[in-house]
Design a protein around this motif. Structure first.
Motif, PDB file in Angstrom:
ATOM      1  N   GLN A  26       0.794  -1.219   0.000  1.00  0.00           N
ATOM      2  CA  GLN A  26       0.000   0.000   0.000  1.00  0.00           C
ATOM      3  C   GLN A  26       0.830   1.274   0.000  1.00  0.00           C
ATOM      4  OE1 GLN A  26      -2.540  -1.744   3.371  1.00  0.00           O
ATOM      5  NE2 GLN A  26      -4.022  -0.537   2.236  1.00  0.00           N
ATOM      6  N   GLU A  33      -4.740 -10.028   9.459  1.00  0.00           N
ATOM      7  CA  GLU A  33      -6.151 -10.273   9.112  1.00  0.00           C
ATOM      8  C   GLU A  33      -6.339 -11.489   8.213  1.00  0.00           C
ATOM      9  OE1 GLU A  33      -8.121  -6.766   7.696  1.00  0.00           O
ATOM     10  OE2 GLU A  33      -7.876  -5.732   9.576  1.00  0.00           O
ATOM     11  N   SER A  75      -5.680   2.273  -0.831  1.00  0.00           N
ATOM     12  CA  SER A  75      -6.699   1.384  -0.278  1.00  0.00           C
ATOM     13  C   SER A  75      -6.875   0.273  -1.309  1.00  0.00           C
ATOM     14  CB  SER A  75      -7.999   2.167  -0.067  1.00  0.00           C
ATOM     15  OG  SER A  75      -9.052   1.284   0.190  1.00  0.00           O
ATOM     16  N   TRP A  76      -6.688  -0.966  -0.905  1.00  0.00           N
ATOM     17  CA  TRP A  76      -6.584  -2.089  -1.845  1.00  0.00           C
ATOM     18  C   TRP A  76      -7.548  -1.988  -3.019  1.00  0.00           C
ATOM     19  CZ3 TRP A  76      -2.565  -5.302  -0.697  1.00  0.00           C
ATOM     20  CH2 TRP A  76      -2.085  -5.244   0.622  1.00  0.00           C
ATOM     21  N   LYS A  85      -9.695   7.180  -0.788  1.00  0.00           N
ATOM     22  CA  LYS A  85     -10.114   6.814   0.573  1.00  0.00           C
ATOM     23  C   LYS A  85      -8.882   6.941   1.448  1.00  0.00           C
ATOM     24  CE  LYS A  85     -12.625   3.240   3.125  1.00  0.00           C
ATOM     25  NZ  LYS A  85     -13.014   1.825   3.201  1.00  0.00           N
ATOM     26  N   TYR A 130      -6.612   7.587   4.931  1.00  0.00           N
ATOM     27  CA  TYR A 130      -6.581   7.245   6.362  1.00  0.00           C
ATOM     28  C   TYR A 130      -5.486   7.979   7.131  1.00  0.00           C
ATOM     29  CZ  TYR A 130      -9.629   3.071   5.938  1.00  0.00           C
ATOM     30  OH  TYR A 130     -10.687   2.218   5.747  1.00  0.00           O
TER      31      TYR A 130
HETATM   32  C1  BG6 Z   1      -7.543  -3.526   6.991  1.00  0.00           C
HETATM   33  C2  BG6 Z   1      -6.250  -3.834   6.300  1.00  0.00           C
HETATM   34  O1  BG6 Z   1      -8.425  -4.561   6.707  1.00  0.00           O
HETATM   35  O2  BG6 Z   1      -8.256  -2.414   6.597  1.00  0.00           O
HETATM   36  C3  BG6 Z   1      -5.572  -2.631   5.681  1.00  0.00           C
HETATM   37  O3  BG6 Z   1      -5.372  -4.516   7.147  1.00  0.00           O
HETATM   38  C4  BG6 Z   1      -6.619  -1.801   4.982  1.00  0.00           C
HETATM   39  O4  BG6 Z   1      -4.555  -3.059   4.835  1.00  0.00           O
HETATM   40  C5  BG6 Z   1      -7.597  -1.297   6.031  1.00  0.00           C
HETATM   41  O5  BG6 Z   1      -6.115  -0.728   4.243  1.00  0.00           O
HETATM   42  C6  BG6 Z   1      -8.652  -0.379   5.476  1.00  0.00           C
HETATM   43  O6  BG6 Z   1      -9.327  -0.994   4.429  1.00  0.00           O
HETATM   44  P1  BG6 Z   1      -9.784  -0.199   3.176  1.00  0.00           P
HETATM   45  O7  BG6 Z   1     -10.509  -1.180   2.338  1.00  0.00           O
HETATM   46  O8  BG6 Z   1     -10.666   0.890   3.658  1.00  0.00           O
HETATM   47  O9  BG6 Z   1      -8.542   0.324   2.553  1.00  0.00           O
END
Ligand code: BG6
Length: 490
Positions: free
Chosen positions: A23, A170, A444-445, A451, A453
């Motif tokens: 990421q 996870e 974000s995957w 999105k 954080y």
């Molecule tokens: C967690 C993962 O599930 O959620 C992170 O360990 C991920 O790698 C995070 O980025 C937030 O998820 P998303 O889908 O909002 O990017």
């Protein structure tokens, strides 16, 4: 629970932030790195938001010194990051890529130089593509030794520098999204394969933990589990029972194995009946029971609310009963057994929305009290020290004309959760630290770069990397003061 006064956060509490290799790093083929399953998967049209991938990501591979400097200026006590297996072993096994290892060694040295405790994750979803091609990755028992070999390289190399280690990030999320929902690599929808792969990952986890205890006796290792406490929709006994099922199926299914080396019985029986239970070979349970983690990493975003499934199931408790029921008129029961097997939880519970909670723009419930409930339940059931290894808010952020980011909503989110954590500590929970997700903005995957954080804004979007400038947000300065006062200035 009434507390006249909340206790202070422990001295040496690890105020941290987290990330994952794919990421943030970029440099997807730099210095001899091999491809991982994510390098391939993100190139499949339609799989990710606007076709985004981590080829460049936020270029942490080339800018890690700048990023660590920002951490140091913030006063961060701990930084959780993952290593890309295929940077170290491009082929998954065999020859070590020294340059890949050197990157992580430099990063770790840089952190230590600035008094930041490294928290090293061995696996955050990016198995080498070579192993996927060779034997279908986590579906083959061959991966257990290959993962152990990879882990041992890291244990030997970093044992004197890194105290806190996370084995798997996870496991519940990457197995479900990868093997059931076709949303992550290897892009499958096959529940049987999901449970089989999951069991093999459990074995890989156990073997690596045993190696760790042999090679790094002074360190601490544990998995980071994506934990969501289950709430009952109401006090109707059927719903309470369904909640018990939900907690077992969604959470204890992994956690009981990590800590006690046992699968929960009711869920296991259900899976056996539906023909999707994992194959447990002789010696597996002994291996699982021999490898107890030293702490539990907890990733908390939200929980879930559960009620009994309204579908009427046939009475009769055996496979024959199940088979017979397919002649019934109910549309669900008419489906063939394979289809029931693809949704095993239907017989146990169903998920519903919680009317008391607001949601983020991406539909994730916002539930600060849930983090206290999570910590309390986990402490009671497993009685291990814990670390929050992820918690944070995904939001759209605006860069103002003055080039600032006024992310008060993120501060409010984090503050709410940290207050509940403090209450949990006052209740008696043993918590080592708190790693917010994430330090910088990152990929974000499935949701691209919009999105966000991070505490640090990265000036890039889906189409244009721009200059990848790092800009601390308002939340960065807020968290800096939280850390400086050991949680007193919230
Ligand atoms: C967690 C993962 O599930 O959620 C992170 O360990 C991920 O790698 C995070 O980025 C937030 O998820 P998303 O889908 O909002 O990017």
């Amino acid at each position: 629970m009434y507390h006249e006064k909340l206790e202070k956060f422990p001295q040496n509490f690890l105020w941290g932030a987290a990330s994952a290799a794919y990421q943030i790093e970029g440099g997807w083929n730099s210095d001899g790195k091999g491809p991982s399953i994510w390098d391939q998967f993100t190139k499949i049209p339609g799989k990710t938001f606007q076709g985004t991938n981590g080829d460049i990501a936020v270029d942490h591979y080339n800018r890690y010194k700048e990023d660590v400097k920002l951490m140091a200026d913030m006063g961060l006590k701990a930084y959780r990051f993952s290593l890309a297996w295929s940077r170290i072993l491009p082929d998954g096994s065999g020859e070590i890529n020294e340059k890949g290892l050197a990157f992580y060694e430099n990063l770790i040295n840089e952190l230590i130089k600035h008094n930041i405790e490294p928290v090293l994750t061995l696996y955050h979803w990016d198995i080498p593509q070579a192993l996927q091609d060779r034997y279908n990755g986590w579906e083959s028992r061959q991966v257990i030794d290959d993962f152990d070999n990879y882990a041992r390289i890291l244990f030997k190399r970093f044992k004197d520098k890194v105290k806190y280690w996370v084995s798997f990030n996870e496991q519940n999320v990457f197995t479900a999204l990868g093997y059931r929902w076709e949303a992550h690599p290897p892009n499958l929808s096959d529940v049987k394969k999901m449970f089989e792969a999951n069991h093999i990952i459990n074995l890989a986890n156990a073997k690596a933990i045993n190696s760790f205890h042999e090679l790094v006796p002074d360190g601490l290792i544990g998995p980071s589990f994506g934990y969501g406490p289950m709430y009952s929709f109401n006090c109707e006994p059927e719903n309470v029972l369904a909640t018990l099922n939900g907690e077992e199926f969604q959470n204890h299914w992994w956690l009981d194995v990590y800590v006690n080396g046992k699968y929960p019985k009711a869920t296991f029986k259900q899976l056996v009946k539906l023909g999707v239970a994992p194959t447990v070979e002789e010696g597996d349970l002994q291996l699982l029971q021999s490898a107890k983690p030293d702490f539990l990493g907890v990733n908390y975003y939200h929980g879930g609310t559960v009620r009994a499934n309204e579908i009427e199931f046939p009475s009769g408790d055996n496979d024959a009963g199940l088979e017979k029921s397919f002649e019934a008129t109910d549309p669900y029961l008419m489906k063939p057994k394979e289809e029931q097997a693809q949704t095993p939880e239907k017989r146990m519970f169903s998920n519903v929305s919680n009317p008391f909670l607001e949601k983020t723009k991406w539909g994730w419930e916002i539930d600060p009290v849930g983090i206290r409930i999570a910590l309390r339940r986990l402490q009671n059931r497993y009685d291990l020290p814990m670390m929050i290894t992820e918690n944070g808010l995904g939001a759209f952020d605006d860069l103002t004309n003055e080039r600032t980011i006024e992310d008060d909503y993120r501060i409010e989110y984090l503050r709410g959760h940290i207050i509940e954590i403090q209450k949990a500590i006052t209740d008696g929970v043993d918590l080592i630290g708190y790693c917010a997700w994430s330090f910088t903005d990152l990929l974000s995957w499935l949701n691209g770069y919009q999105k966000r954080y991070g505490f640090v804004y990265i000036d890039r979007d889906e189409k244009d990397e721009k200059a990848l400038e790092r800009i601390p947000k308002k939340s960065y300065f807020w968290y800096k003061s939280v850390i400086a006062t050991n949680g007193q200035n919230l």
